[in-house]
Design a protein around this motif. Structure first.
Motif, PDB file in Angstrom:
ATOM      1  N   GLY A  52     -19.202   6.238   4.035  1.00 37.45           N
ATOM      2  CA  GLY A  52     -18.057   6.272   4.416  1.00 37.45           C
ATOM      3  C   GLY A  52     -18.200   7.233   5.510  1.00 37.45           C
ATOM      4  O   GLY A  52     -18.755   7.274   6.520  1.00 37.45           O
ATOM      5  N   THR A  53     -17.412   8.589   5.222  1.00 38.71           N
ATOM      6  CA  THR A  53     -17.258   9.462   6.648  1.00 38.71           C
ATOM      7  C   THR A  53     -17.277  11.044   6.074  1.00 38.71           C
ATOM      8  O   THR A  53     -17.137  11.274   5.077  1.00 38.71           O
ATOM      9  N   SER A  54     -17.759  11.765   6.444  1.00 43.73           N
ATOM     10  CA  SER A  54     -17.561  13.105   6.654  1.00 43.73           C
ATOM     11  C   SER A  54     -16.087  13.497   6.626  1.00 43.73           C
ATOM     12  O   SER A  54     -15.088  13.215   6.278  1.00 43.73           O
ATOM     13  N   GLN A  55     -15.930  14.884   5.824  1.00 43.09           N
ATOM     14  CA  GLN A  55     -14.849  15.286   4.832  1.00 43.09           C
ATOM     15  C   GLN A  55     -14.036  15.426   6.274  1.00 43.09           C
ATOM     16  O   GLN A  55     -14.189  15.921   7.233  1.00 43.09           O
ATOM     17  N   PHE A  56     -12.451  14.671   6.473  1.00 42.16           N
ATOM     18  CA  PHE A  56     -11.452  14.936   6.903  1.00 42.16           C
ATOM     19  C   PHE A  56     -10.564  16.296   6.677  1.00 42.16           C
ATOM     20  O   PHE A  56     -10.171  16.829   6.261  1.00 42.16           O
ATOM     21  N   PHE A  57     -10.390  17.173   7.721  1.00 45.01           N
ATOM     22  CA  PHE A  57      -9.578  17.983   8.347  1.00 45.01           C
ATOM     23  C   PHE A  57      -8.370  17.972   9.012  1.00 45.01           C
ATOM     24  O   PHE A  57      -8.129  17.400   9.999  1.00 45.01           O
ATOM     25  N   PHE A  64      -7.400  11.434  12.458  1.00 47.92           N
ATOM     26  CA  PHE A  64      -8.235  10.670  11.122  1.00 47.92           C
ATOM     27  C   PHE A  64      -9.268   9.141  11.619  1.00 47.92           C
ATOM     28  O   PHE A  64      -8.205   8.489  11.929  1.00 47.92           O
ATOM     29  N   ARG A  65     -10.053   9.082  11.345  1.00 49.30           N
ATOM     30  CA  ARG A  65     -11.401   7.707  11.349  1.00 49.30           C
ATOM     31  C   ARG A  65     -10.737   7.005   9.964  1.00 49.30           C
ATOM     32  O   ARG A  65     -11.686   7.654   9.895  1.00 49.30           O
ATOM     33  N   LEU A  66     -10.588   5.838   9.716  1.00 51.42           N
ATOM     34  CA  LEU A  66     -10.989   5.285   7.940  1.00 51.42           C
ATOM     35  C   LEU A  66     -12.468   5.045   8.307  1.00 51.42           C
ATOM     36  O   LEU A  66     -12.238   4.008   9.525  1.00 51.42           O
ATOM     37  N   PRO A  67     -13.176   4.934   7.678  1.00 50.24           N
ATOM     38  CA  PRO A  67     -14.399   4.077   7.903  1.00 50.24           C
ATOM     39  C   PRO A  67     -14.478   2.730   7.341  1.00 50.24           C
ATOM     40  O   PRO A  67     -14.380   2.036   6.265  1.00 50.24           O
ATOM     41  N   VAL A  68     -14.338   1.989   8.072  1.00 49.50           N
ATOM     42  CA  VAL A  68     -13.892   0.747   7.845  1.00 49.50           C
ATOM     43  C   VAL A  68     -14.741  -0.096   6.739  1.00 49.50           C
ATOM     44  O   VAL A  68     -14.684  -1.301   6.467  1.00 49.50           O
ATOM     45  N   MET A  69     -16.491  -0.182   7.919  1.00 46.83           N
ATOM     46  CA  MET A  69     -17.625  -0.801   6.949  1.00 46.83           C
ATOM     47  C   MET A  69     -17.700  -0.073   5.492  1.00 46.83           C
ATOM     48  O   MET A  69     -17.567  -1.217   4.873  1.00 46.83           O
ATOM     49  N   TRP A  70     -17.274   1.054   5.101  1.00 43.82           N
ATOM     50  CA  TRP A  70     -17.523   1.347   3.967  1.00 43.82           C
ATOM     51  C   TRP A  70     -16.481   0.668   3.196  1.00 43.82           C
ATOM     52  O   TRP A  70     -16.570   0.352   2.107  1.00 43.82           O
ATOM     53  N   ALA A  71     -15.375   0.384   3.652  1.00 43.19           N
ATOM     54  CA  ALA A  71     -13.605   0.293   2.909  1.00 43.19           C
ATOM     55  C   ALA A  71     -13.819  -1.585   2.808  1.00 43.19           C
ATOM     56  O   ALA A  71     -13.593  -1.657   1.073  1.00 43.19           O
ATOM     57  N   PHE A  72     -14.551  -1.221   3.502  1.00 46.85           N
ATOM     58  CA  PHE A  72     -14.877  -3.460   3.274  1.00 46.85           C
ATOM     59  C   PHE A  72     -15.821  -3.836   2.415  1.00 46.85           C
ATOM     60  O   PHE A  72     -15.518  -4.432   1.678  1.00 46.85           O
ATOM     61  N   VAL A  73     -16.784  -2.488   2.533  1.00 48.55           N
ATOM     62  CA  VAL A  73     -17.963  -2.715   1.551  1.00 48.55           C
ATOM     63  C   VAL A  73     -17.085  -2.733   0.188  1.00 48.55           C
ATOM     64  O   VAL A  73     -16.973  -3.555  -0.781  1.00 48.55           O
ATOM     65  N   CYS A  74     -16.749  -1.914  -0.146  1.00 52.76           N
ATOM     66  CA  CYS A  74     -15.852  -1.716  -1.271  1.00 52.76           C
ATOM     67  C   CYS A  74     -14.565  -2.677  -2.055  1.00 52.76           C
ATOM     68  O   CYS A  74     -14.552  -2.531  -3.425  1.00 52.76           O
ATOM     69  N   LEU A  75     -13.551  -2.912  -1.054  1.00 55.20           N
ATOM     70  CA  LEU A  75     -13.069  -4.006  -0.946  1.00 55.20           C
ATOM     71  C   LEU A  75     -13.339  -5.001  -1.282  1.00 55.20           C
ATOM     72  O   LEU A  75     -12.806  -5.199  -2.076  1.00 55.20           O
ATOM     73  N   PHE A  76     -14.619  -5.772  -0.705  1.00 52.21           N
ATOM     74  CA  PHE A  76     -15.386  -6.328  -1.046  1.00 52.21           C
ATOM     75  C   PHE A  76     -16.326  -6.215  -2.561  1.00 52.21           C
ATOM     76  O   PHE A  76     -15.507  -8.002  -3.238  1.00 52.21           O
ATOM     77  N   ALA A  77     -16.272  -5.503  -2.700  1.00 49.52           N
ATOM     78  CA  ALA A  77     -16.971  -5.607  -4.542  1.00 49.52           C
ATOM     79  C   ALA A  77     -15.113  -5.859  -5.341  1.00 49.52           C
ATOM     80  O   ALA A  77     -15.734  -6.756  -5.989  1.00 49.52           O
TER      81      ALA A  77
END
Length: 269
Positions: A52-57, A64-77
């Protein structure tokens, strides 16, 4: 179980391919940064998949940068377990409800199927991570290399003190993913699969944007667990949130399904 998994075997092949590509990406990045490949443990590969990514302020000045790889893995599941329970209810599932003599039995069976399907997906991740680590001469350990947080671009100011042992945090991340899948299953009874998956996407996005333990996606990001992040989500808190969401989803779904009109489900097509 047999019928449900028969519809998923191609997706599991896709999951293995996805994790293999991510492993190759990690190896290439490690070579670029001059890291020793022998230092890449199983934990390093799993962290790469689910960091994922560090805490965003929002007012910190950084975009803001969306953690694309993490999001894709979770949405795949989550997409993996989206359609089978709904299609079963439109077809053979109705007869199964009648023969079984209990709507609760059908609902529990689908909840168990969702949890097991997510567990197999996570097992695919562990198998690919273990294989990748062995191929590059790494070790079978869930302790993360000290260079990995910097390779992932995590904020140094938020990092906890090494060593980074992520075994318990991985278990919580997997449990949280299963809990979100059960919540998605509950929503699909009310709204249909498409809208329930849209809600899952929203939860994933909001979790990346807001650091709040009640947003279950935060517990699915290893970068926001207390094993990596100073003041991050503890294993106990993450486990309590995941079990509460899973239990509430199972109970609410069973109560809803026990009185809803299943002959009118076609309206969700």
């Amino acid at each position: 179980m047999a019928e449900g998994f028969w519809s998923l075997w191609r997706w599991y092949i896709g999951a293995v391919a996805l994790f293999a590509v991510m492993s190759a990406s990690l190896v290439l990045q490690a070579l670029t940064l001059g890291m020793s490949l022998a230092s890449l443990s199983v934990g390093d590969f799993l962290l790469y998949y689910f960091a994922g990514t560090s805490q965003f302020f929002a007012f910190g000045g950084d975009p803001f940068r969306l953690p694309v790889m993490w999001a894709f893995v979770c949405l795949f599941a989550l997409y993996l377990v989206l359609w089978y329970p709904y299609r079963d209810l439109l077809g053979f599932g109705r007869a199964a409800v009648v023969v079984g003599g209990s709507r609760w039995r059908w609902w529990f069976a689908k909840c168990v199927w969702v949890v097991v399907a997510i567990a197999v997906f996570c097992l695919c991740a562990f198998v690919v991570a273990s294989t990748s680590s062995l191929l590059v001469g790494g070790c079978i350990s869930l302790t993360v290399s000290e260079e990995m947080p910097f390779l992932l671009g995590l904020r140094e100011s938020q990092l906890a003190e090494p060593p980074y042992s992520i075994g318990s945090s991985i278990a919580v991340a997997f449990a949280s993913l299963a809990a979100l899948a059960l919540f998605q299953l509950l929503l699909s009874l009310v709204t249909g699969p498409v809208i329930s998956f849209a809600c899952s996407i929203s939860i994933i996005f909001l979790s990346a944007f807001y650091f709040d333990p009640l947003l279950i996606g935060n517990s699915m990001m290893l970068a926001r667990s207390d094993c990596l992040m100073e003041g991050g989500i503890s294993v106990f808190a993450g486990a309590c949130i995941a079990s509460s969401l899973a239990g509430a989803s199972i109970l609410a779904g069973g109560l809803l399904f026990s009185w809803m009109d299943i002959t009118d489900k076609e309206r969700f097509k």
